[in-house]
Design a protein around this motif. Sequence first.
Motif, PDB file in Angstrom:
ATOM      1  N   TYR A 111       0.824  -1.223   0.000  1.00 52.31           N
ATOM      2  CA  TYR A 111       0.000   0.000   0.000  1.00 52.31           C
ATOM      3  C   TYR A 111       0.849   1.260   0.000  1.00 52.31           C
ATOM      4  N   PHE A 112       1.808   1.327   0.931  1.00 55.54           N
ATOM      5  CA  PHE A 112       2.548   2.592   1.099  1.00 55.54           C
ATOM      6  C   PHE A 112       3.758   2.700   0.160  1.00 55.54           C
ATOM      7  N   VAL A 113       4.431   1.583  -0.111  1.00 59.08           N
ATOM      8  CA  VAL A 113       5.646   1.641  -0.938  1.00 59.08           C
ATOM      9  C   VAL A 113       5.304   1.543  -2.432  1.00 59.08           C
ATOM     10  N   LEU A 114       4.423   0.562  -2.761  1.00 58.15           N
ATOM     11  CA  LEU A 114       4.136   0.348  -4.178  1.00 58.15           C
ATOM     12  C   LEU A 114       2.853   1.036  -4.637  1.00 58.15           C
ATOM     13  N   GLY A 115       2.101   1.578  -3.685  1.00 61.63           N
ATOM     14  CA  GLY A 115       0.907   2.336  -4.056  1.00 61.63           C
ATOM     15  C   GLY A 115      -0.228   1.477  -4.596  1.00 61.63           C
ATOM     16  N   TRP A 116      -0.317   0.223  -4.165  1.00 58.49           N
ATOM     17  CA  TRP A 116      -1.411  -0.636  -4.643  1.00 58.49           C
ATOM     18  C   TRP A 116      -2.703  -0.261  -3.924  1.00 58.49           C
ATOM     19  N   LEU A 293      11.057  -8.484  -6.000  1.00 57.75           N
ATOM     20  CA  LEU A 293      12.166  -8.433  -5.031  1.00 57.75           C
ATOM     21  C   LEU A 293      11.738  -7.706  -3.761  1.00 57.75           C
ATOM     22  N   VAL A 294      11.024  -6.614  -3.924  1.00 61.02           N
ATOM     23  CA  VAL A 294      10.524  -5.860  -2.764  1.00 61.02           C
ATOM     24  C   VAL A 294       9.643  -6.765  -1.908  1.00 61.02           C
ATOM     25  N   PHE A 295       8.755  -7.524  -2.550  1.00 61.77           N
ATOM     26  CA  PHE A 295       7.862  -8.412  -1.806  1.00 61.77           C
ATOM     27  C   PHE A 295       8.639  -9.538  -1.118  1.00 61.77           C
ATOM     28  N   LEU A 296       9.628 -10.095  -1.789  1.00 64.15           N
ATOM     29  CA  LEU A 296      10.407 -11.194  -1.199  1.00 64.15           C
ATOM     30  C   LEU A 296      11.152 -10.695   0.043  1.00 64.15           C
ATOM     31  N   ILE A 297      11.759  -9.521  -0.076  1.00 63.19           N
ATOM     32  CA  ILE A 297      12.473  -8.954   1.075  1.00 63.19           C
ATOM     33  C   ILE A 297      11.484  -8.627   2.186  1.00 63.19           C
ATOM     34  N   ALA A 298      10.343  -8.071   1.809  1.00 61.40           N
ATOM     35  CA  ALA A 298       9.329  -7.707   2.814  1.00 61.40           C
ATOM     36  C   ALA A 298       8.859  -8.949   3.559  1.00 61.40           C
ATOM     37  N   LYS A 299       8.593 -10.029   2.818  1.00 59.06           N
ATOM     38  CA  LYS A 299       8.111 -11.255   3.473  1.00 59.06           C
ATOM     39  C   LYS A 299       9.160 -11.782   4.446  1.00 59.06           C
ATOM     40  N   ILE A 348      -7.093  -8.320  -7.666  1.00 56.34           N
ATOM     41  CA  ILE A 348      -5.789  -7.943  -8.223  1.00 56.34           C
ATOM     42  C   ILE A 348      -5.816  -8.125  -9.743  1.00 56.34           C
ATOM     43  N   THR A 349      -4.911  -7.402 -10.414  1.00 55.84           N
ATOM     44  CA  THR A 349      -4.788  -7.533 -11.870  1.00 55.84           C
ATOM     45  C   THR A 349      -3.857  -8.697 -12.191  1.00 55.84           C
ATOM     46  N   GLN A 350      -3.761  -9.029 -13.464  1.00 51.55           N
ATOM     47  CA  GLN A 350      -2.884 -10.139 -13.862  1.00 51.55           C
ATOM     48  C   GLN A 350      -1.422  -9.811 -13.548  1.00 51.55           C
ATOM     49  N   ASP A 351      -1.034  -8.547 -13.763  1.00 50.87           N
ATOM     50  CA  ASP A 351       0.346  -8.152 -13.457  1.00 50.87           C
ATOM     51  C   ASP A 351       0.633  -8.344 -11.965  1.00 50.87           C
ATOM     52  N   GLN A 352      -0.284  -7.871 -11.132  1.00 50.11           N
ATOM     53  CA  GLN A 352      -0.094  -8.003  -9.678  1.00 50.11           C
ATOM     54  C   GLN A 352      -0.044  -9.474  -9.280  1.00 50.11           C
ATOM     55  N   TYR A 353      -0.911 -10.282  -9.904  1.00 52.06           N
ATOM     56  CA  TYR A 353      -0.906 -11.728  -9.670  1.00 52.06           C
ATOM     57  C   TYR A 353       0.467 -12.325  -9.993  1.00 52.06           C
ATOM     58  N   SER A 354       1.045 -11.877 -11.100  1.00 54.33           N
ATOM     59  CA  SER A 354       2.347 -12.411 -11.538  1.00 54.33           C
ATOM     60  C   SER A 354       3.433 -12.099 -10.515  1.00 54.33           C
ATOM     61  N   TYR A 355       3.427 -10.874  -9.983  1.00 56.95           N
ATOM     62  CA  TYR A 355       4.442 -10.505  -8.983  1.00 56.95           C
ATOM     63  C   TYR A 355       4.288 -11.348  -7.726  1.00 56.95           C
ATOM     64  N   ILE A 356       3.042 -11.568  -7.320  1.00 55.07           N
ATOM     65  CA  ILE A 356       2.807 -12.332  -6.088  1.00 55.07           C
ATOM     66  C   ILE A 356       3.244 -13.788  -6.262  1.00 55.07           C
ATOM     67  N   VAL A 357       2.860 -14.396  -7.377  1.00 59.21           N
ATOM     68  CA  VAL A 357       3.223 -15.813  -7.598  1.00 59.21           C
ATOM     69  C   VAL A 357       4.740 -15.976  -7.699  1.00 59.21           C
ATOM     70  N   ALA A 358       5.399 -15.032  -8.387  1.00 57.26           N
ATOM     71  CA  ALA A 358       6.865 -15.101  -8.485  1.00 57.26           C
ATOM     72  C   ALA A 358       7.489 -15.010  -7.087  1.00 57.26           C
ATOM     73  N   THR A 359       6.956 -14.145  -6.253  1.00 57.40           N
ATOM     74  CA  THR A 359       7.464 -14.011  -4.882  1.00 57.40           C
ATOM     75  C   THR A 359       7.238 -15.298  -4.105  1.00 57.40           C
ATOM     76  N   VAL A 360       6.059 -15.867  -4.259  1.00 59.60           N
ATOM     77  CA  VAL A 360       5.726 -17.100  -3.535  1.00 59.60           C
ATOM     78  C   VAL A 360       6.694 -18.215  -3.923  1.00 59.60           C
ATOM     79  N   ILE A 361       6.955 -18.351  -5.207  1.00 60.68           N
ATOM     80  CA  ILE A 361       7.863 -19.408  -5.665  1.00 60.68           C
ATOM     81  C   ILE A 361       9.272 -19.157  -5.122  1.00 60.68           C
ATOM     82  N   ALA A 362       9.736 -17.925  -5.219  1.00 61.43           N
ATOM     83  CA  ALA A 362      11.077 -17.611  -4.709  1.00 61.43           C
ATOM     84  C   ALA A 362      11.150 -17.863  -3.207  1.00 61.43           C
ATOM     85  N   SER A 363      10.059 -17.578  -2.511  1.00 65.01           N
ATOM     86  CA  SER A 363      10.063 -17.763  -1.059  1.00 65.01           C
ATOM     87  C   SER A 363      10.063 -19.235  -0.685  1.00 65.01           C
ATOM     88  N   ALA A 364       9.723 -20.108  -1.629  1.00 63.83           N
ATOM     89  CA  ALA A 364       9.752 -21.547  -1.339  1.00 63.83           C
ATOM     90  C   ALA A 364      11.178 -22.087  -1.425  1.00 63.83           C
TER      91      ALA A 364
END
Lengths: 401, 138
Positions: A111-116, A293-299, A348-364
């Motif tokens: 919300y605050f960093v990426l403005g979603w 990357l921001v999401f992975l670091i945040a998580k 969420i939009t498809q782009d936002q979905y893509s960022y989240i799934v990529a983060t989830v996979i990297a976090s695994a």
Amino acid sequence: MAQVWFLAAIWVGLALIAVLLAIKLRISTALSEIVVGTVAQLIIGASVGTAFLGAQQSWVTFLAGAGAIVLTFLAGIELDPIVFRKHWKEAIVIGFISFLTPFLGCTAVAYFVLGWPPRASWLVGVALSTTSVAVVYAVMLELGLNTTMFGKTILAACFVTDLGTVIALGLIFAPFTIRTAVFVGVSVLVFAILPWLTPRFFKRYSNRVSELEAKYLLLLLFGMGGLAAWADSEAVLPAYLIGMVLAGTVGKDHILIRRLRTLTFGLLTPFYFIRAGSFVSLPALVRAPFVFLVFLIAKTLTKFMGVYPLTKVFNYERKEGIYTTLLMSTGLTFGTISALFGLSHGIITQDQYSYIVATVIASAVIPTVIANAFFLPRHLLPKTITEPDREAATTGAPESA
Amino acid sequence: MLRIILVAFDGSEQSRSAFDLGLEIAAKFNAKLLVVGIISLPEPAISVEIDAMLDHGKTHFAEEFAQLAEKAKEAGVPFETEVGVGHPAEHILRYAEDNHADMIVMGRRGLTRVTRWILGSVSERVMRYAHCPVTVVK
């Protein structure tokens, strides 16, 4: 009808390719299916048209949804109720904080960093709050920690984390109406009755070739899933809870679980993961790689802020604490389920979905690599598993050392 | 003096050849044969897949080890088995250390250079870090 069969052949063909890739590259079939889905959609979309793969067709959506429901049920049934009762305070506190800090932290970052927008930000928080019980379990198995109380408590905490995720997913985005009240009321009644009814029912009618037990469980899962969807909630929420309440009874029926697993793994989950992968937009990831990357670091950071101090409260040593925290920074199944829920409901939009799934996979993957490389608590590793320890691992009785 | 010989076994032709060699050496030196099978889990795992692989792996090794036990009995060699879960090289090295193995015998698959670079070679890793001599059978 011919079109349906041909499309089904394409999907099963993709599943077969995914399995072969998984065998060759020694990665999980789930990850392989997500990647195959992504690439297939890219190639097919570019050459024939985005709708050709038919990911939005009702029968594909049904099979994928059923896959998510049964997969979630099988995840919930893995809970060890004996260990949970023994170390419930530690498991609940670590598990809940492990859910809460990334849930709030990642929401804030989105919300605050990426403005979603607010709803999308909450969805990010839910998707990245998870801990992969399977990843943690795999690491514990490898090191033999699954037979120690430390390992079992961490696993129990992971269940609590995922319970938080599933409840948040089921309730945050549901409009609170009379339907929600009906759903909650019926759920409470069902969860109270099931542990009493199920073993009696199975004892009376089980062990027949007609697979009565599987039909009974699917009736429960689809019925409660339908009720959840009717209340604008998420079908995996009751599935996980049903798994958890039946962990002490049905969970011990290894043969039944194996049969359900064959159904899930053989037919349903490929549709789920390939479909999930087909919605990932590679161009979006290439356009803005820093988002994931921001999401992975945040998580990872928010998990640290929440879990690591707690490990000190419970007197874990430094290496154990960091190891525990890194393992609990992983996530895969519930992360993708949450992201897909968000996409399907227009949150969420498809782009936002893509960022989240990529983060989830990297976090695994990334946190476990770091954990095993630098913070392995070697002093907890059993030298050899003696017969008393094997028995203790099976019965939940106190260990010898 | 060879007292304990550890054989890494996964059911492949190369590992069967490794077992036969290990059995022969154990018989000549009156040594004990310890056969280790490793169930390698995919990464990142999901629960359903882990459980399926564990079930399949245990059944697979139970059947294979029964055949190997027969061979060891005929040769009069003391025989033990272990099944581990995780990264094969790490477990082989750990079992060898924990059981004070005097030699490791293992097979080697013919991986291409690219595959070996991506996936790593179990036999190379064991050779690099083992505390005892390692015999690799092609």
